[in-house]
Motif scaffolding. Structure first.
Motif, mmCIF file in Angstrom:
data_model
loop_
_atom_site.group_PDB
_atom_site.id
_atom_site.type_symbol
_atom_site.label_atom_id
_atom_site.label_comp_id
_atom_site.label_asym_id
_atom_site.label_seq_id
_atom_site.Cartn_x
_atom_site.Cartn_y
_atom_site.Cartn_z
ATOM 1 N N ARG A 478 -48.192 -57.753 -20.996
ATOM 2 C CA ARG A 478 -49.814 -57.116 -21.147
ATOM 3 C C ARG A 478 -50.260 -58.442 -21.400
ATOM 4 N N GLN A 482 -53.390 -59.808 -18.975
ATOM 5 C CA GLN A 482 -54.632 -59.848 -19.637
ATOM 6 C C GLN A 482 -55.443 -61.106 -19.484
ATOM 7 N N GLY A 499 -52.042 -52.504 -14.589
ATOM 8 C CA GLY A 499 -51.938 -51.036 -14.633
ATOM 9 C C GLY A 499 -50.577 -50.418 -14.842
ATOM 10 N N ASP A 502 -49.282 -51.061 -18.487
ATOM 11 C CA ASP A 502 -50.218 -49.901 -19.445
ATOM 12 C C ASP A 502 -49.490 -48.641 -19.367
ATOM 13 N N ARG A 507 -50.420 -46.113 -22.012
ATOM 14 C CA ARG A 507 -51.829 -46.292 -22.012
ATOM 15 C C ARG A 507 -52.394 -45.667 -20.840
ATOM 16 N N ASP A 509 -55.061 -43.721 -19.606
ATOM 17 C CA ASP A 509 -56.223 -43.782 -19.028
ATOM 18 C C ASP A 509 -56.716 -45.060 -18.411
ATOM 19 N N GLU A 510 -56.129 -46.208 -19.290
ATOM 20 C CA GLU A 510 -56.326 -47.664 -18.730
ATOM 21 C C GLU A 510 -55.531 -47.926 -17.571
ATOM 22 N N GLN A 513 -57.107 -46.113 -14.610
ATOM 23 C CA GLN A 513 -58.240 -46.906 -14.148
ATOM 24 C C GLN A 513 -58.109 -48.088 -13.316
ATOM 25 N N GLU A 514 -57.144 -48.999 -13.950
ATOM 26 C CA GLU A 514 -56.673 -50.415 -13.575
ATOM 27 C C GLU A 514 -56.025 -50.209 -12.389
ATOM 28 N N HIS A 517 -58.885 -49.333 -9.640
ATOM 29 C CA HIS A 517 -59.753 -50.330 -9.401
ATOM 30 C C HIS A 517 -59.087 -51.251 -8.162
#
Length: 599
Positions: A478, A482, A499, A502, A507, A509-510, A513-514, A517
């Motif tokens: 990670r 990042q 994603g 995570d 994780r 929600d993250e 979302q990733e 995206h």
């Protein structure tokens, strides 16, 4: 394989995509010429293959000079529209160190004439011998010998080119004549560096060490340009190396893009109207911006100046594929094969197209044809063995092939690491996974996405139930990703990998979302190949975060388009373990199972 059968396979190589396209591109169905018909076909009168020149120098490190003489003669002749000239990938399969059957060779390549030669360097002196043969009758038309200073090498090449043009009675336009008179560089050391770099870029193919090869090529080209700041072809090749690093996500940063742009701008400044300039611009627009229309316009201009360059049609085929124009892609790649009939890289790419269609029988056939040309190429051997895993959920051929290659050449372990790790996970073989990780490059693996080694370590630990090690590895991964997404904020695949990491760390929600995206950044309407991969991995993210309904829906959506989702991958790979036992998932897997041996 008996010699007669091997010859028949090679003879029909140029026609192979037509028969292979039966399912991929129905309207391209054509009756393939038989080997006998191909052998009897009338060869174009003004057609030639420039074979590798033999290096007779005492110092074998001077082999680059023999390669360069052949390469420059071939490149010059290729600029004459009145000639048909076979491209270098095909002719380079006929090593100067092995006996050549010129008549069979000419029939295979579809040419009437063959140019052979040798190069010997002794200090500052140079001896070049060139011989032109009418391969149809095996008649030696002429043989010339040059003994001059090393500095005269380009002048000698020019004289050989003019003799060939005269013998074949080819018409040369004023623009073509001007192009023939150009010299690549005055610095032979720079020229050697350029040739070494060009060879590295040309061999990236399916190779696992693509990152290392491209970075070495950049270093060599930087050295060449430092010696000759006006070395036009070196700038074109440098732009290509930077393009690849950016395109494959190995360094998808503004800094790398700027380096590609700078090299290209210098090439444009030096020779704005050269065909190589237009081809370099096409590659830049395609690989750095996915700007297909600008790339197509540049390719059209390049074709006018480089009528025999197969890369123009090859790149067109790849653009077609990214735009979901699969039938057009098949046509373009066929045109490339007509100029480069023994180009195994194109055959590899045809195989990968069939994988997207889940037409594994055709994929295997394309790889078998490539292996006729490069029987010892480990990447092609492993990819061919992987067909059984993806098609029939049978990992044994891939496992055995990797074991065989390691026994033959233990030094190849790093090249095998990604595939070794993949099949180990599919077989739930923790020992093999550890062995693969031990030789995996520090940069990780570049497969459908670029995964850091720490992520690979985490997934292997997760599969064997070592939660603590998995957590530590995923946290390290990670941190790497990042940093990557902060440096490459417009690169969707990096967000997808983040994603996945995570999701592994809980994780939720993250991760979602990733993953979403990433798909939004690179939809299939923009890139039919990589966009489909991001859709596939979004399904994995959903599965790992407990969103089974969304995962099933995403798999179903991905199966409706061309993608690498396969029966074997869904059935064996641990990334889908969270869905096992769900009747909907099991039905998808069962529906993908091969019903017979025909595909």
């Amino acid at each position: 394989m008996p010699a007669a059968v091997l010859a028949a396979v090679i003879l029909t190589m140029g026609f192979g995509i037509w028969s292979l396209s039966r399912q991929l591109a129905p309207e391209l169905i054509s009756v393939s010429a038989s080997p006998e018909a191909a052998a009897m076909a009338v060869l174009p009168e003004k057609s030639i293959a420039v074979l590798p020149f033999e290096n007779l120098s005492e110092e074998k490190q001077n082999a680059f000079l023999a390669d360069g003489v052949q390469d420059d003669i071939l490149s010059a002749l290729s600029k004459v529209a009145d000639l048909k000239v076979i491209n270098r990938t095909s002719v380079n399969t006929y090593s100067a160190s092995r006996p050549r059957n010129l008549r069979e060779l000419a029939q295979t390549l579809g040419v009437a004439y063959v140019l052979e030669g040798s190069v010997r360097q002794e200090g500052a002196k140079l001896r070049i011998v060139a011989q032109l043969t009418d391969a149809r009758s095996k008649t030696h038309l002429w043989k010339v010998r040059y003994e001059r200073d090393l500095a005269d090498v380009f002048a000698i090449q020019s004289e050989i080119v003019q003799r060939v043009i005269s013998q074949l009675q080819a018409t040369v336009s004023p623009k073509e004549k001007a192009a023939l008179d150009e010299r690549p560089t005055k610095d032979l050391t720079a020229y050697g560096l350029y040739l070494r770099a060009k060879a590295l870029v040309a061999t990236i193919s399916l190779n696992a060490q693509i990152n290392e090869k491209l970075r070495e090529a950049v270093q060599l080209l930087d050295e060449a340009i430092a010696r000759d700041p006006d070395f036009f072809l070196a700038y074109c090749q440098l732009a290509a190396a930077h393009n690849y690093l950016y395109f494959f996500g190995l360094d998808h940063t503004p800094a790398r893009l700027a380096l590609a742009d700078a090299a290209l701008k210098t090439a444009v400044r030096l020779r704005p109207d050269a065909g190589e300039t237009h081809l370099a611009r096409a590659n830049f627009f395609y690989r750095c911006y996915l700007d297909y229309e600008h790339a197509r316009r540049e390719l059209a201009m390049a074709q006018r100046v480089l009528p025999n360059n197969s890369e123009i049609f090859e790149l067109t085929g790849y653009i077609d594929r990214r735009q979901n124009l699969w039938n057009e892609s098949a046509r373009s790649l066929q045109r490339a094969l007509a100029l480069d009939p023994r180009n195994f890289f194109i055959l590899q790419q045809i195989a990968l197209s069939y994988q997207e269609f889940r037409q594994f029988g055709a994929m295997a056939a394309a790889l078998d044809r490539a292996l006729v040309l490069i029987p010892h190429d480990l990447d092609t051997r492993v990819t061919r063995a992987s067909v059984d895993l993806e098609w029939r959920a049978d990992p044994r051929p891939m496992h055995q092939t990797i074991s065989t290659i390691l026994a033959e050449n233990p030094a190849s372990a790093a090249d095998l690491a990604a595939n070794w790790w993949y099949v180990a996970l599919c077989e739930r073989d923790s020992t093999a996974a550890r062995q693969a990780l031990a030789v995996m490059p520090a940069s990780g693996i570049a497969t459908d996405l670029n995964f850091p080694r720490s992520w690979c370590e985490g997934l292997a630990a997760r599969v064997r139930g070592d939660t603590a090690v998995a957590q530590t590895a995923f946290l390290a991964a990670r941190a790497e990703l990042q940093k990557t997404v902060s440096e490459q904020p417009d690169y969707g695949p990096a967000f997808c990998v983040l994603g996945l990491i995570d999701a592994s760390l809980g994780r939720k929600d993250e991760a979602i979302q990733e993953g979403r995206h990433a798909v939004e950044m690179l939809p299939i309407t923009k890139d039919a190949i990589d966009g489909a991969e991001l859709m596939k991995y979004l399904a994995v993210i959903y599965a790992w975060t407990g969103e089974k309904d969304l995962a099933i829906e995403q798999i179903a959506a991905t199966l409706k388009i061309r993608s690498t989702v396969s029966y074997g991958n869904l059935k064996l790979h641990p990334c889908w373990d969270a869905l096992r036992g769900d009747p909907r998932f099991e039905k998808i897997v069962a529906d993908l199972a091969p019903k017979n041996t025909q595909n």
